[in-house]
Design a protein around this motif. Structure first.
Motif, short mmCIF file in Angstrom:
data_model
loop_
_atom_site.label_atom_id
_atom_site.label_comp_id
_atom_site.label_asym_id
_atom_site.label_seq_id
_atom_site.Cartn_x
_atom_site.Cartn_y
_atom_site.Cartn_z
N LEU A 177 -7.97 17.52 -49.41
CA LEU A 177 -6.81 17.36 -50.28
C LEU A 177 -6.30 18.70 -50.81
O LEU A 177 -5.09 18.92 -50.89
CB LEU A 177 -7.15 16.45 -51.47
N VAL A 178 -7.21 19.59 -51.16
CA VAL A 178 -6.80 20.91 -51.62
C VAL A 178 -6.09 21.64 -50.48
O VAL A 178 -5.04 22.26 -50.68
CB VAL A 178 -8.01 21.73 -52.14
N ALA A 179 -6.64 21.55 -49.27
CA ALA A 179 -6.01 22.19 -48.11
C ALA A 179 -4.63 21.58 -47.84
O ALA A 179 -3.68 22.31 -47.52
CB ALA A 179 -6.91 22.04 -46.88
N PHE B 189 -8.53 9.00 -52.78
CA PHE B 189 -8.04 10.12 -51.99
C PHE B 189 -6.93 9.69 -51.03
O PHE B 189 -6.05 10.47 -50.70
CB PHE B 189 -9.17 10.76 -51.19
N ALA B 190 -6.96 8.44 -50.60
CA ALA B 190 -5.95 7.92 -49.67
C ALA B 190 -4.78 7.28 -50.39
O ALA B 190 -3.88 6.75 -49.75
CB ALA B 190 -6.61 6.90 -48.73
N GLY B 191 -4.78 7.31 -51.71
CA GLY B 191 -3.73 6.66 -52.50
C GLY B 191 -2.37 7.32 -52.32
O GLY B 191 -2.17 8.17 -51.46
N THR B 192 -1.46 6.92 -53.17
CA THR B 192 -0.10 7.44 -53.09
C THR B 192 0.05 8.69 -53.94
O THR B 192 -0.78 8.97 -54.80
CB THR B 192 0.91 6.38 -53.56
N GLY B 193 1.12 9.39 -53.70
CA GLY B 193 1.41 10.59 -54.48
C GLY B 193 1.04 11.85 -53.75
O GLY B 193 0.53 11.84 -52.62
N THR B 194 1.26 12.94 -54.43
CA THR B 194 0.96 14.25 -53.86
C THR B 194 -0.56 14.45 -53.80
O THR B 194 -1.33 13.67 -54.39
CB THR B 194 1.56 15.35 -54.74
N ALA B 195 -0.96 15.51 -53.13
CA ALA B 195 -2.39 15.84 -53.09
C ALA B 195 -2.92 16.04 -54.51
O ALA B 195 -3.99 15.54 -54.86
CB ALA B 195 -2.61 17.09 -52.24
N ARG C 275 -3.91 30.60 -51.53
CA ARG C 275 -5.10 31.46 -51.67
C ARG C 275 -6.29 30.69 -52.24
O ARG C 275 -7.40 31.21 -52.27
CB ARG C 275 -4.77 32.66 -52.55
N LEU C 276 -6.04 29.47 -52.69
CA LEU C 276 -7.12 28.64 -53.24
C LEU C 276 -8.07 28.27 -52.09
O LEU C 276 -7.65 27.76 -51.06
CB LEU C 276 -6.49 27.38 -53.83
N ASP C 277 -9.35 28.53 -52.26
CA ASP C 277 -10.35 28.18 -51.24
C ASP C 277 -10.65 26.69 -51.37
O ASP C 277 -11.21 26.25 -52.39
CB ASP C 277 -11.61 29.01 -51.45
N PRO C 278 -10.29 25.89 -50.36
CA PRO C 278 -10.47 24.44 -50.48
C PRO C 278 -11.92 24.00 -50.70
O PRO C 278 -12.17 23.15 -51.55
CB PRO C 278 -9.93 23.90 -49.14
N VAL C 279 -12.86 24.59 -49.97
CA VAL C 279 -14.26 24.17 -50.10
C VAL C 279 -14.84 24.58 -51.44
O VAL C 279 -15.50 23.79 -52.12
CB VAL C 279 -15.11 24.70 -48.92
#
Length: 195
Positions: free
Chosen positions: A133-135, A74-80, A146-150
């Motif tokens: 990450l989604v948020a 999750f902490a790596g490189t690149g976009t979410a 509009r995507l609900d992160p949880v």
């Protein structure tokens, strides 16, 4: 089974981890742990109060490793989305199942609040981090806001865990790979095109 450089306590924990993954709590006897570790009964009870104490150390170790590996991805490189994709697509032992997730199917582990706690904490933490990450992706315009992160994170964790179950039932890691591909396919319409 273990080299001379690994101390007895570590041998016992690692043996318990492997056996819990393979056999579950009830199927993992102190004798089996001792045999796999190459340790005597006295050594086990020198380091641990008994099977529940050793099982807790083993479960915590498995949970800590699962969280640490996820956190690194999750902490790596690149976009979410890159990081979510890396986490979902990482090679896993699909036919063995998740060493932490399999414990949820063990009634003795789930009935014991102390043994259950690291399992619950692990899934809570991984879900929270995926939701973050989604948020992040929504906030930076990468994903549909509009995507609900949880809800999305919960669904992704469920796909991985369910993928293990389906792969084991089918006797094929391909089923697990299809579940991951399907999850990524469900995310695809929510990816914002750069324009």
């Amino acid at each position: 089974m273990y080299g001379d450089g690994v101390d007895t306590r570590e041998q016992l924990i690692e043996s318990a981890r492997e056996l819990l993954w393979e056999r579950g709590y009830v199927g993992t006897s102190p004798k089996a742990i001792q045999q796999r570790a190459g340790a005597g009964q006295g050594s086990m009870y020198h380091h641990f109060r008994g099977k529940p104490d050793l099982a807790l150390a083993a479960i915590r170790r498995s949970a800590d490793e699962m969280r640490a590996r996820a956190e690194a991805e999750f902490a790596g490189t690149g976009t979410a989305l890159d990081r979510i994709t890396a986490y979902l697509g990482r090679e896993r032992a699909a036919l063995r199942g998740c060493p932490v997730g399999r414990l949820t199917q063990d009634p003795d582990v789930m009935a014991d609040p102390e043994l259950r706690a690291p399992v619950e904490e692990t899934f809570t933490r991984v879900t929270e981090q995926l939701a973050a990450l989604v948020a992040e992706g929504s906030a930076n315009g990468e994903l549909d806001p509009r995507l609900d992160p949880v809800a999305t994170a919960t669904a992704l964790v469920a796909v991985l865990q369910g993928g293990y179950v389906l792969a084991r039932a089918a006797g094929s890691a391909d089923v697990y790979a299809r579940a991951v591909d399907g999850a990524l396919g469900l995310l695809a319409p929510h990816v914002r095109k750069e324009g």
